[in-house]
Write an enzyme that holds these catalytic residues in place. Structure first.
Site, short mmCIF file in Angstrom:
data_model
loop_
_atom_site.label_atom_id
_atom_site.label_comp_id
_atom_site.label_asym_id
_atom_site.label_seq_id
_atom_site.Cartn_x
_atom_site.Cartn_y
_atom_site.Cartn_z
N ASP A 10 0.87 -1.17 0.00
CA ASP A 10 0.00 0.00 0.00
C ASP A 10 0.91 1.23 0.00
O ASP A 10 1.67 1.44 0.95
CB ASP A 10 -0.87 -0.03 1.27
CG ASP A 10 -1.88 1.10 1.30
OD1 ASP A 10 -1.70 2.08 0.53
OD2 ASP A 10 -2.84 1.00 2.07
N ILE A 11 0.86 2.02 -1.06
CA ILE A 11 1.80 3.16 -1.15
C ILE A 11 1.57 4.20 -0.05
O ILE A 11 2.42 5.05 0.19
CB ILE A 11 1.80 3.83 -2.55
CG1 ILE A 11 0.41 4.37 -2.93
CG2 ILE A 11 2.32 2.88 -3.61
CD1 ILE A 11 0.44 5.27 -4.16
N TYR B 130 -5.75 7.04 -6.73
CA TYR B 130 -7.18 7.26 -6.46
C TYR B 130 -7.69 7.93 -7.73
O TYR B 130 -7.30 9.06 -8.04
CB TYR B 130 -7.34 8.18 -5.25
CG TYR B 130 -8.79 8.44 -4.87
CD1 TYR B 130 -9.34 7.84 -3.74
CD2 TYR B 130 -9.59 9.27 -5.64
CE1 TYR B 130 -10.67 8.08 -3.40
CE2 TYR B 130 -10.92 9.50 -5.31
CZ TYR B 130 -11.44 8.91 -4.19
OH TYR B 130 -12.75 9.13 -3.84
N TYR C 15 -8.94 15.82 -7.95
CA TYR C 15 -8.14 14.72 -8.51
C TYR C 15 -6.89 15.28 -9.21
O TYR C 15 -5.77 14.86 -8.94
CB TYR C 15 -9.00 13.90 -9.49
CG TYR C 15 -8.20 12.95 -10.35
CD1 TYR C 15 -7.65 11.79 -9.81
CD2 TYR C 15 -7.97 13.22 -11.71
CE1 TYR C 15 -6.90 10.91 -10.62
CE2 TYR C 15 -7.23 12.36 -12.51
CZ TYR C 15 -6.71 11.21 -11.96
OH TYR C 15 -5.96 10.35 -12.75
N1 LIG Z 1 -7.99 5.82 -16.29
C1 LIG Z 1 -7.74 6.95 -16.93
O1 LIG Z 1 -8.49 7.35 -17.83
C2 LIG Z 1 -6.51 7.76 -16.59
C3 LIG Z 1 -6.30 8.99 -17.24
C4 LIG Z 1 -5.16 9.73 -16.94
C5 LIG Z 1 -4.25 9.25 -16.00
N2 LIG Z 1 -4.48 8.06 -15.37
C6 LIG Z 1 -3.50 7.58 -14.40
O2 LIG Z 1 -3.03 6.32 -14.86
C7 LIG Z 1 -2.73 5.48 -13.74
C8 LIG Z 1 -3.39 4.12 -13.91
O3 LIG Z 1 -4.80 4.25 -14.00
P1 LIG Z 1 -5.73 2.98 -14.29
O4 LIG Z 1 -6.78 3.40 -15.24
O5 LIG Z 1 -4.87 1.81 -14.60
O6 LIG Z 1 -6.42 2.81 -12.84
P2 LIG Z 1 -6.83 1.48 -12.03
O7 LIG Z 1 -7.24 0.40 -12.99
O8 LIG Z 1 -7.80 1.90 -11.00
O9 LIG Z 1 -5.45 1.02 -11.38
C9 LIG Z 1 -4.95 1.57 -10.19
C10 LIG Z 1 -4.36 0.44 -9.40
O10 LIG Z 1 -3.77 1.00 -8.21
C11 LIG Z 1 -4.11 0.18 -7.11
N3 LIG Z 1 -4.08 1.00 -5.91
C12 LIG Z 1 -4.98 1.94 -5.53
N4 LIG Z 1 -4.60 2.50 -4.36
C13 LIG Z 1 -3.44 1.89 -4.00
C14 LIG Z 1 -2.57 2.02 -2.89
N5 LIG Z 1 -2.82 2.88 -1.91
N6 LIG Z 1 -1.46 1.25 -2.85
C15 LIG Z 1 -1.21 0.34 -3.83
N7 LIG Z 1 -1.99 0.15 -4.89
C16 LIG Z 1 -3.12 0.92 -4.97
C17 LIG Z 1 -5.49 -0.36 -7.43
O11 LIG Z 1 -5.71 -1.56 -6.72
P3 LIG Z 1 -7.17 -1.89 -6.11
O12 LIG Z 1 -8.15 -1.65 -7.21
O13 LIG Z 1 -7.06 -3.30 -5.67
O14 LIG Z 1 -7.35 -0.91 -4.96
C18 LIG Z 1 -5.39 -0.59 -8.94
O15 LIG Z 1 -4.91 -1.88 -9.24
C19 LIG Z 1 -3.15 6.27 -12.49
O16 LIG Z 1 -2.00 6.89 -11.96
C20 LIG Z 1 -4.09 7.34 -13.03
O17 LIG Z 1 -4.07 8.50 -12.22
C21 LIG Z 1 -5.59 7.30 -15.65
#
Ligand SMILES: NC(=O)c1ccc[n+]([C@@H]2O[C@H](COP(=O)([O-])OP(=O)(O)OC[C@H]3O[C@@H](n4cnc5c(N)ncnc54)[C@H](OP(=O)(O)O)[C@@H]3O)[C@@H](O)[C@H]2O)c1
Length: 301
Positions: free
Chosen positions: A33-34, A57, A121
Site C-alpha cells: 500500500d503506497i 485514487y 483529482y
Molecule cells: N484511467 C484513466 O483514464 C486515466 C487517465 C489519466 C491518467 N491516469 C492515471 O493512470 C494510472 C493508472 O490508471 P488505471 O486506469 O490503470 O487505474 P486502475 O485500474 O484503478 O489502477 C490503479 C491500481 O492501483 C491500485 N491502488 C490503488 N490504491 C493503492 C494504494 N494505496 N497502494 C497500492 N496500490 C493501490 C489499485 O488496486 P485496487 O483496485 O485493488 O485498490 C489498482 O490496481 C493512475 O495513476 C491514473 O491517475 C488514468
C-alpha cells in the site's frame, strides 16, 4: 532491467506487466500500500532498477468529497514511493494525467506548459508530480490520458469503450458530450512505449523530467464514441446523441480541452500511433463487438 510495477492488477499496470514480461515484479494493492512506507520495504528485497507507480485514487467526482483520501494516495503515496526508490537507487516513474491542465490553452498541451488543475483529482496528481520531482534522485513523470485497456479501470469499474458497447448491447440511450476534447489512449500502447523509452535510457539516457505518452491526434467524446461504432460496423444502427458538458451534472469540473502532445517523445524519435488505429486494434484484439453483439466484426478502413 528489473522493473517493479505498483498497481499491477490495474488497467495500465496489468498491460505494463505484459510489456515487461520476464523483467517485471508485479505488485498489487495486496502486496503493498503506497500510503504505508513500511509496506514499501518489499522493494528493498526485490531491488528493482525501475519502479513504475500506477497506483492512484482515480474517481474524479468522488475525489471532490474525499479530498483527503485522494491526496493520501496520489500525493503522499508518491512521496513514499520517491523515498523508497532513493533508498535502492531506483528510477521512479510516476504515472500522471492530462487533468493537471485547466483546458484554457485550446490546443494540445506540451510537457513544459504550466499545470493549473481545476479539480481535486488533478490537484492531488499535480502534488504527486511535484513531490516526485523534488524528492526523487532519478525520476520520470509520465502523463497519460483517457485510458482504455483490457482490464478496465479498477477504480472506475471499467473503461469508457466497454461501457458504451455495453449500453448499446442493452439497447440503452447513448448521450455523449461533444464539447470536451481529449487524447484517448490505449494502455497497451503506453506500456509498449514506456518499455522502449526505458530501454533507451540505458543507451542514450533521456533526461529525467516530464513526458507525455498518448495516442496521436485528439477528438471529443462524441466523435470517439462514433468511431467505436464505426469500427464495429454498427454506426448506422446506433443512435448517439451529442450533448453539452453543461448538461451533465458532475461533481468535479473537468478541463474542456485536455489533449496532450508527445513533444519530448517525438524529439527522441519515438512515435505513438493515431488514436483511431489504437481503438481499432483494441476492439479487434479483445473481440468485444464480436462477443457482445453476437455478430462478426466488420472492420472498416
Ligand atoms: N484511467 C484513466 O483514464 C486515466 C487517465 C489519466 C491518467 N491516469 C492515471 O493512470 C494510472 C493508472 O490508471 P488505471 O486506469 O490503470 O487505474 P486502475 O485500474 O484503478 O489502477 C490503479 C491500481 O492501483 C491500485 N491502488 C490503488 N490504491 C493503492 C494504494 N494505496 N497502494 C497500492 N496500490 C493501490 C489499485 O488496486 P485496487 O483496485 O485493488 O485498490 C489498482 O490496481 C493512475 O495513476 C491514473 O491517475 C488514468
Amino acid at each position: 532491467m528489473k522493473v517493479a510495477v505498483i498497481g499491477a492488477s490495474g488497467q495500465l499496470g496489468s498491460d505494463l506487466v505484459k510489456a515487461f514480461e520476464g523483467e517485471a515484479f508485479p505488485l498489487t494493492h495486496r502486496d503493498l500500500d503506497i500510503e504505508d512506507p513500511e509496506s514499501l520495504k518489499v522493494l528493498n528485497k526485490l531491488k528493482p532498477e525501475v519502479v513504475i507507480n500506477t497506483a492512484a485514487y482515480v474517481r474524479v467526482d468522488d475525489a471532490e468529497v474525499e479530498a483527503e483520501k485522494a491526496f493520501q494516495v496520489n500525493a503522499i503515496g508518491a512521496l513514499n514511493v520517491a523515498k523508497a526508490c532513493n533508498e535502492i537507487e531506483a528510477v521512479n516513474v510516476y504515472i500522471s494525467t492530462d487533468y493537471v491542465f485547466d483546458g484554457a490553452k485550446g490546443e494540445p498541451y506540451e510537457e513544459d506548459d504550466v499545470p493549473n488543475p481545476i479539480n481535486v483529482y488533478g490537484l492531488s496528481k499535480y502534488a504527486g508530480e511535484i513531490l516526485t520531482r523534488n524528492y526523487s534522485e532519478k525520476y520520470y513523470v509520465i502523463r497519460v490520458a483517457s485510458l482504455y485497456g483490457k482490464a478496465g479501470a479498477r477504480g472506475k469499474g471499467g473503461n469508457f469503450v466497454d461501457y458504451m458497447i455495453q449500453r448499446a448491447k442493452n439497447g440503452e440511450e447513448i448521450k455523449v458530450v461533444n464539447d470536451m476534447f481529449m487524447s484517448s489512449t490505449y494502455t497497451k500502447d503506453v506500456s509498449r512505449m514506456l518499455k522502449r523509452f526505458l530501454d533507451l535510457d540505458l543507451a542514450i539516457k533521456p533526461a529525467f523530467g516530464v513526458y507525455h505518452i498518448v495516442n496521436e491526434g485528439y477528438c471529443n467524446w462524441y466523435n470517439f464514441t462514433k468511431e467505436i461504432f464505426n469500427i464495429s460496423g454498427w454506426d448506422a444502427k446506433i443512435q448517439i446523441m451529442p450533448i453539452k458538458s453543461s448538461e451533465l451534472k458532475k461533481l468535479a469540473r473537468r478541463p474542456i480541452f485536455s489533449a496532450l502532445k508527445n513533444k519530448k517523445l517525438d524529439d527522441l524519435g519515438l512515435r505513438m500511433r493515431n488514436w483511431k488505429e489504437a481503438l481499432k486494434d483494441y476492439l479487434m484484439e479483445e473481440k468485444m463487438v464480436d462477443e457482445w453483439m453476437g455478430r462478426g466484426l466488420k472492420a472498416r478502413g
